[in-house]
Design an enzyme around this catalytic site. Structure first.
Site, PDB file in Angstrom:
ATOM      1  N   VAL A 240       3.971  -0.463   4.415  1.00  0.00           N
ATOM      2  CA  VAL A 240       2.560  -0.767   4.692  1.00  0.00           C
ATOM      3  C   VAL A 240       2.022  -1.698   3.602  1.00  0.00           C
ATOM      4  O   VAL A 240       2.149  -1.417   2.405  1.00  0.00           O
ATOM      5  CB  VAL A 240       1.716   0.528   4.779  1.00  0.00           C
ATOM      6  CG1 VAL A 240       0.274   0.196   5.144  1.00  0.00           C
ATOM      7  CG2 VAL A 240       2.304   1.489   5.805  1.00  0.00           C
TER       8      VAL A 240
ATOM      9  N   LYS B  47       1.442  -2.424   9.137  1.00  0.00           N
ATOM     10  CA  LYS B  47       2.638  -1.576   9.083  1.00  0.00           C
ATOM     11  C   LYS B  47       3.778  -2.343   9.727  1.00  0.00           C
ATOM     12  O   LYS B  47       3.687  -2.768  10.879  1.00  0.00           O
ATOM     13  CB  LYS B  47       2.413  -0.248   9.806  1.00  0.00           C
ATOM     14  CG  LYS B  47       3.645   0.672   9.709  1.00  0.00           C
ATOM     15  CD  LYS B  47       3.281   2.116   9.946  1.00  0.00           C
ATOM     16  CE  LYS B  47       4.504   3.007   9.894  1.00  0.00           C
ATOM     17  NZ  LYS B  47       4.191   4.417   9.981  1.00  0.00           N
TER      18      LYS B  47
ATOM     19  N   GLY C  63       7.196   4.415   3.563  1.00  0.00           N
ATOM     20  CA  GLY C  63       7.670   5.702   4.053  1.00  0.00           C
ATOM     21  C   GLY C  63       9.130   5.588   4.432  1.00  0.00           C
ATOM     22  O   GLY C  63       9.792   4.618   4.077  1.00  0.00           O
TER      23      GLY C  63
ATOM     24  N   ASP D 167       2.861  16.038  11.719  1.00  0.00           N
ATOM     25  CA  ASP D 167       3.184  15.431  10.422  1.00  0.00           C
ATOM     26  C   ASP D 167       2.069  15.644   9.408  1.00  0.00           C
ATOM     27  O   ASP D 167       1.791  14.756   8.605  1.00  0.00           O
ATOM     28  CB  ASP D 167       3.471  13.930  10.631  1.00  0.00           C
ATOM     29  CG  ASP D 167       4.478  13.398   9.627  1.00  0.00           C
ATOM     30  OD1 ASP D 167       5.040  14.204   8.855  1.00  0.00           O
ATOM     31  OD2 ASP D 167       4.706  12.170   9.602  1.00  0.00           O
TER      32      ASP D 167
ATOM     33  N   GLY E 143       8.647   2.941   7.627  1.00  0.00           N
ATOM     34  CA  GLY E 143       7.850   1.716   7.592  1.00  0.00           C
ATOM     35  C   GLY E 143       7.397   1.302   6.198  1.00  0.00           C
ATOM     36  O   GLY E 143       7.562   2.021   5.215  1.00  0.00           O
TER      37      GLY E 143
ATOM     38  N   LEU F 103       0.831  -1.217   0.000  1.00  0.00           N
ATOM     39  CA  LEU F 103       0.000   0.000   0.000  1.00  0.00           C
ATOM     40  C   LEU F 103       0.859   1.257   0.000  1.00  0.00           C
ATOM     41  O   LEU F 103       0.443   2.308  -0.482  1.00  0.00           O
ATOM     42  CB  LEU F 103      -0.923   0.007   1.225  1.00  0.00           C
ATOM     43  CG  LEU F 103      -2.098  -0.966   1.205  1.00  0.00           C
ATOM     44  CD1 LEU F 103      -2.800  -0.986   2.560  1.00  0.00           C
ATOM     45  CD2 LEU F 103      -3.099  -0.599   0.115  1.00  0.00           C
ATOM     46  N   GLY F 104       2.023   1.161   0.558  1.00  0.00           N
ATOM     47  CA  GLY F 104       2.896   2.339   0.587  1.00  0.00           C
ATOM     48  C   GLY F 104       4.155   2.097   1.373  1.00  0.00           C
ATOM     49  O   GLY F 104       4.283   1.102   2.091  1.00  0.00           O
TER      50      GLY F 104
END
Ligand SMILES: Nc1ncnc2c1ncn2[C@@H]1O[C@H](COP(=O)(O)OP(=O)(O)OP(=O)(O)O)[C@@H](O)[C@H]1O
Length: 308
Positions: free
Chosen positions: A47, A62, A42, A154, A45, A39-40
């Protein structure tokens, strides 16, 4: 809101972290979850969309690598997310935290329609009704966080997840940087457009006790991005020419130096942004003051013609 509020939040989080550490389950992801897709990713982390093998429930997982993540930092992010979950504009948690051989992990609600960054059109931003819907919900979430004595720290489109069409339901995620109000920050790693100027210059000072005004600043930058499709500046330091022009406007009211993107905004939107992004944090509007501007247009009628 008193500083005690921040202290209470810090004490409660400390207790939660101790209890969570005692109850941290050991498991390998594949034992209980089927991995569906990424999903993504960063800075910290990774995800993934997973499905609970027995119940078929889709969830976001995560994972934070143990190699680069202190257990305390993982527990902190998990506990803050847990304390805040339940609000309609904050990501829901499943209450499961675990460690595997190589990772710490937790499970939470998955947003299949991705994040706000994926719908911001470069040089355009997003449609004004959608921007206003996002703003209303974001203000709700930030006010809730502030009531708990915490500063989110954030605000950026990558951390705003989309549920439902046309931004009708958005939720904040990623609480790794959230801290109790009053926490003294000595070092800011990486100045980005969302970093308030009082934090961009902390190298030689004792540190800055953080306050809700940091979120107001970042909200101002986010609204500018949503309405123009551009960042207002790269860094909030005087050597950045775009930020320098903004300082001139804030100090003198003279708009001539501002880049043409600002000309796409109405007087009311400019007023809203100048108050959210007051250079002096004690003069900055609280985030909920933005709600007063929702009934005014934010973009001038011919804004598209101003794009070169
Ligand atoms: N629940 C979710 N559903 C869908 N996508 C998600 C979810 N959580 C995170 N993502 C995606 O994964 C990306 C990274 O997640 P997250 O921000 O939590 O990681 P991070 O390493 O803490 O990020 P950062 O570098 O901002 O600190 C997000 O920007 C978002 O696009």
């Amino acid at each position: 809101m008193s500083l005690n509020n921040g202290l209470e939040a810090a004490n409660m989080l400390e207790e939660m972290m101790k209890i969570t550490a005692q109850n941290l389950v050991k498991m390998e992801v594949s034992q209980h979850y089927e991995i569906i897709k990424e999903l993504g990713k960063g800075k910290y982390g990774h995800v993934t969309l997973v499905m609970h093998r027995q119940r078929g429930t889709p969830m976001a997982l995560k994972l934070l690598p143990k190699e680069s993540t202190k257990q305390q930092n993982f527990l902190y992010e998990y506990c803050v997310a847990l304390v805040l979950s339940g609000h309609p504009n904050i990501i829901g948690m499943f209450g499961i935290a675990f460690e595997s051989e190589e990772h710490y992990g937790f499970l939470y609600e998955a947003a299949l329609q991705r994040d706000l960054i994926s719908i911001i059109k470069p040089r355009e931003g997003i449609l004004e009704p959608a921007a206003k819907l996002c703003t209303k919900q974001l203000v709700n979430a930030l006010e809730f966080i502030h009531h708990k004595g915490l500063v989110y720290r954030d605000v950026k489109p990558e951390n705003i997840l989309i549920f439902g069409r046309d931004c009708q339901n958005i939720k904040l995620t990623d609480f790794g940087l959230t801290r109790p109000r009053g926490t003294v920050l000595k070092l800011v790693s990486g100045i980005i457009p969302y970093t308030a100027p009082e934090l961009s210059n902390t190298q030689n000072c004792e540190g800055v006790p953080i306050d809700f005004t940091l979120d107001a600043w970042a909200l101002g930058v986010l609204l500018f991005c949503l309405m123009t499709g551009y960042f207002p500046w790269e860094k909030t330091v005087p050597s950045d020419p775009f930020f320098e022009d903004f300082i001139v406007w804030q100090k003198t009211g003279i708009t001539e130096g501002l880049s043409y993107h600002w000309k796409k905004l109405t007087t009311e939107a400019m007023d809203m942004l100048s108050k959210l992004m007051s250079l002096n944090p004690s003069e900055r509007s609280p985030v909920n003051k933005v709600l007063r501007y929702l009934d005014y247009p934010w973009r001038v009628a011919n804004w598209r013609a101003l794009e070169k």
